[in-house]
Scaffold this motif. Structure first.
Motif, short mmCIF file in Angstrom:
data_model
loop_
_atom_site.label_atom_id
_atom_site.label_comp_id
_atom_site.label_asym_id
_atom_site.label_seq_id
_atom_site.Cartn_x
_atom_site.Cartn_y
_atom_site.Cartn_z
N PRO A 99 0.99 -0.94 0.09
CA PRO A 99 0.10 -0.11 -0.19
C PRO A 99 0.90 1.23 0.66
O PRO A 99 2.00 1.64 0.99
N ILE A 100 0.48 2.16 -0.77
CA ILE A 100 1.55 2.96 -0.92
C ILE A 100 1.29 4.34 -0.32
O ILE A 100 -0.46 4.86 -1.46
N SER A 101 1.56 5.55 -0.28
CA SER A 101 0.87 6.34 0.06
C SER A 101 0.92 7.49 -0.31
O SER A 101 1.40 7.35 -1.45
N GLU A 102 -0.62 8.42 -0.67
CA GLU A 102 -0.41 9.63 -1.46
C GLU A 102 1.26 10.75 -1.38
O GLU A 102 1.66 11.60 -2.24
N ALA A 103 1.79 10.54 -0.23
CA ALA A 103 2.95 11.64 -0.19
C ALA A 103 4.34 10.90 -0.98
O ALA A 103 4.96 11.34 -1.41
N ALA A 104 3.99 9.18 -1.46
CA ALA A 104 5.10 8.31 -1.87
C ALA A 104 4.93 9.06 -3.70
O ALA A 104 6.34 9.63 -3.92
N ARG A 105 3.64 8.80 -3.59
CA ARG A 105 3.31 9.07 -5.13
C ARG A 105 4.11 10.56 -5.84
O ARG A 105 3.95 10.87 -6.46
N GLU A 106 3.55 11.55 -4.27
CA GLU A 106 4.36 12.81 -4.75
C GLU A 106 5.34 13.45 -4.67
O GLU A 106 5.71 13.64 -6.09
N MET A 107 6.30 12.80 -3.67
CA MET A 107 7.64 12.92 -3.59
C MET A 107 8.21 12.26 -5.32
O MET A 107 9.15 12.96 -5.39
N ALA A 108 7.44 11.29 -5.47
CA ALA A 108 8.39 10.62 -6.93
C ALA A 108 7.69 11.16 -8.00
O ALA A 108 8.91 11.66 -8.84
N SER A 109 6.57 12.36 -7.89
CA SER A 109 6.71 13.22 -8.55
C SER A 109 7.40 13.97 -9.02
O SER A 109 7.70 14.95 -10.13
N GLN A 110 8.03 14.81 -7.70
CA GLN A 110 8.96 15.96 -7.64
C GLN A 110 10.22 15.34 -8.30
O GLN A 110 11.00 16.42 -8.32
N ASP A 111 10.51 14.03 -8.18
CA ASP A 111 11.41 13.22 -8.82
C ASP A 111 11.45 12.32 -9.09
O ASP A 111 11.70 10.94 -8.44
N PRO A 112 11.76 12.03 -10.27
CA PRO A 112 11.24 10.56 -11.24
C PRO A 112 12.62 9.51 -10.39
O PRO A 112 12.68 8.61 -11.44
N LYS A 113 13.49 9.81 -10.40
CA LYS A 113 14.72 8.85 -10.41
C LYS A 113 14.11 7.71 -9.43
O LYS A 113 15.23 6.33 -8.88
N ARG A 114 13.50 7.74 -7.50
CA ARG A 114 12.41 7.16 -7.22
C ARG A 114 11.65 6.90 -7.59
O ARG A 114 10.54 7.61 -6.85
N SER A 115 10.83 5.56 -8.00
CA SER A 115 9.02 5.31 -7.58
C SER A 115 8.73 5.19 -6.94
O SER A 115 9.26 4.94 -5.09
N PRO A 116 7.25 5.27 -7.26
CA PRO A 116 6.38 5.60 -5.88
C PRO A 116 6.98 4.01 -4.63
O PRO A 116 7.03 4.42 -3.62
N LEU A 117 6.88 3.51 -5.43
CA LEU A 117 6.89 1.68 -4.74
C LEU A 117 8.31 1.94 -3.92
O LEU A 117 8.49 1.60 -2.62
N GLU A 118 9.78 2.63 -4.49
CA GLU A 118 11.03 2.58 -4.71
C GLU A 118 10.80 3.43 -2.80
O GLU A 118 11.41 3.15 -1.38
N HIS A 119 10.29 3.73 -2.86
CA HIS A 119 9.58 5.31 -1.45
C HIS A 119 9.08 4.08 -0.12
O HIS A 119 9.41 4.56 0.43
N ALA A 120 8.16 3.60 -1.04
CA ALA A 120 6.90 2.72 0.18
C ALA A 120 8.04 1.72 0.54
O ALA A 120 7.93 1.72 1.72
N LEU A 121 9.76 1.45 0.21
CA LEU A 121 9.84 -0.02 0.46
C LEU A 121 11.11 0.90 1.08
O LEU A 121 11.77 -0.11 2.27
N GLY A 122 11.14 1.57 0.55
CA GLY A 122 12.89 2.36 1.61
C GLY A 122 12.95 3.22 2.08
O GLY A 122 14.04 4.05 3.00
N ASP A 123 11.67 4.09 2.24
CA ASP A 123 11.58 5.90 3.23
C ASP A 123 11.81 5.73 4.87
O ASP A 123 12.29 6.40 5.23
N GLY A 124 10.75 4.34 5.35
CA GLY A 124 11.22 4.79 6.67
C GLY A 124 10.17 5.08 7.37
O GLY A 124 9.61 6.67 6.72
N GLU A 125 10.43 5.09 8.54
CA GLU A 125 8.94 6.93 9.16
C GLU A 125 7.92 6.04 9.53
O GLU A 125 6.95 7.28 9.43
N ASP A 126 6.90 4.98 8.53
CA ASP A 126 6.08 5.14 8.51
C ASP A 126 5.57 4.70 9.44
O ASP A 126 4.23 4.81 10.28
#
Ligand SMILES: [Mg+2]
Length: 298
Positions: A216-243
């Motif tokens: 389950p990918i958050s809206e915030a992960a999609r937003e961050m990925a849209s700002q910087d295409p180097k990391r996908s929403p899924l990559e944010h979900a798997l690796g960002d932490g502090e969820d």
């Protein structure tokens, strides 16, 4: 570095019959009365920035991350001890720091029992020690079995856009599920979904296979990925932490039931399963493919 340090520490420390659960879980449990004890430290520059984040929010976060560790043990909060190193000359931030903690303390009927403050020329450091108790069997990282399903609360990724401060510690959710004896193991996601899932497997002596399409990918992960295409929403979900969501090992029948009835205030999602083969894997492929354990290593 933190993982190696804790491994070395666990080897080096003498065995003690004072501990029912020692280092390596989300909290320790004392033998004599079953008290659950956890301690988390937040530093300016790593966990917050005084230039951007208000002392109120920093105070709330300092308490909430500790509450999340109690949630991971299915423990209810009892008392907190606060230790603060205040940067000279901004010593007046002590008051809003404490103010930020009070609503959560009230919500979870937690006593602020004591602590210590110091003033120094370094950055702001806040450390909280929390005492809790387990009304049911404690939830450990070590109880998952091959065949168990990996269920998670909430959504993942992009916590830097706000959730790292505003998250709800899943204390009541863990207590509810553990009270119904539905869980084999659990951990809270502080350092990244992939990394913390692999820790849960490792402590249980098994592996974890994750269905990437189910995360389950958050809206915030999609937003961050849209700002910087180097990391996908899924990559944010798997690796960002502090969820600060819960990762739970649930026996198959209980998992089916939970997913159908959704008894919590937050949504439960199945994102994978525990398997015999150790390590972290992708589940949806015919052949298991290793998955990198992305996350924040302190
Ligand atoms: Mg934890």
């Amino acid at each position: 570095m933190e993982i190696e340090f804790i491994r070395a520490l666990r080897k080096r420390l003498p065995k003690s019959d004072q501990l029912a659960v020692g280092p390596g879980d989300d909290a320790a449990i004392l033998q004599r009365d079953g008290s659950v004890v956890t301690c988390d430290l937040l530093c300016e520059g790593t966990h917050f920035s005084l230039a951007n984040d208000s002392p109120l929010r920093i105070g709330r976060k300092a308490l909430a991350v500790n509450l999340s560790d109690l949630a991971a043990m299915a423990a209810e909060p009892v008392a907190a001890f606060l230790a603060v190193a205040l940067p000279r000359p901004d010593t007046e931030i002590a008051e809003p720091l404490l103010e930020g903690m009070l609503p959560l303390a009230q919500q979870f009927e937690l006593a602020i029992a004591g602590g210590d403050t110091n003033v120094w020329d370094g950055p702001l450091v806040v450390s909280i020690t929390l005492i809790g108790r387990c009304p049911h069997q404690p939830l450990l990282r070590s109880g998952a079995q091959p065949g168990d399903q990996l269920l998670v609360t909430g959504t993942f990724g992009g916590s830097r856009l706000g959730k790292q401060f505003d998250f709800s510690p899943r204390v009541n959710e863990a207590l509810q599920l553990q009270g119904d004896r539905l869980l084999h193991a659990g951990i809270d996601c502080s350092d990244g979904l992939a990394l913390d899932a692999s820790r849960l497997g490792e402590e249980s002596g098994c592996g974890v296979a994750i269905d990437l399409s189910a995360v389950p990918i958050s809206e915030a992960a999609r937003e961050m990925a849209s700002q910087d295409p180097k990391r996908s929403p899924l990559e944010h979900a798997l690796g960002d932490g502090e969820d600060f969501e819960l990762l739970l090992a649930v026996p198959p029948n209980a998992a089916t039931e939970l997913l159908a009835t959704q008894p919590l205030k937050t949504t439960l999602t199945r994102i994978g399963s525990f398997i015999e083969k150790s390590g972290l894997w992708r589940e949806e492929t015919e052949k298991l493919v290793p998955l990198p354990t992305t996350g924040y290593e302190h």
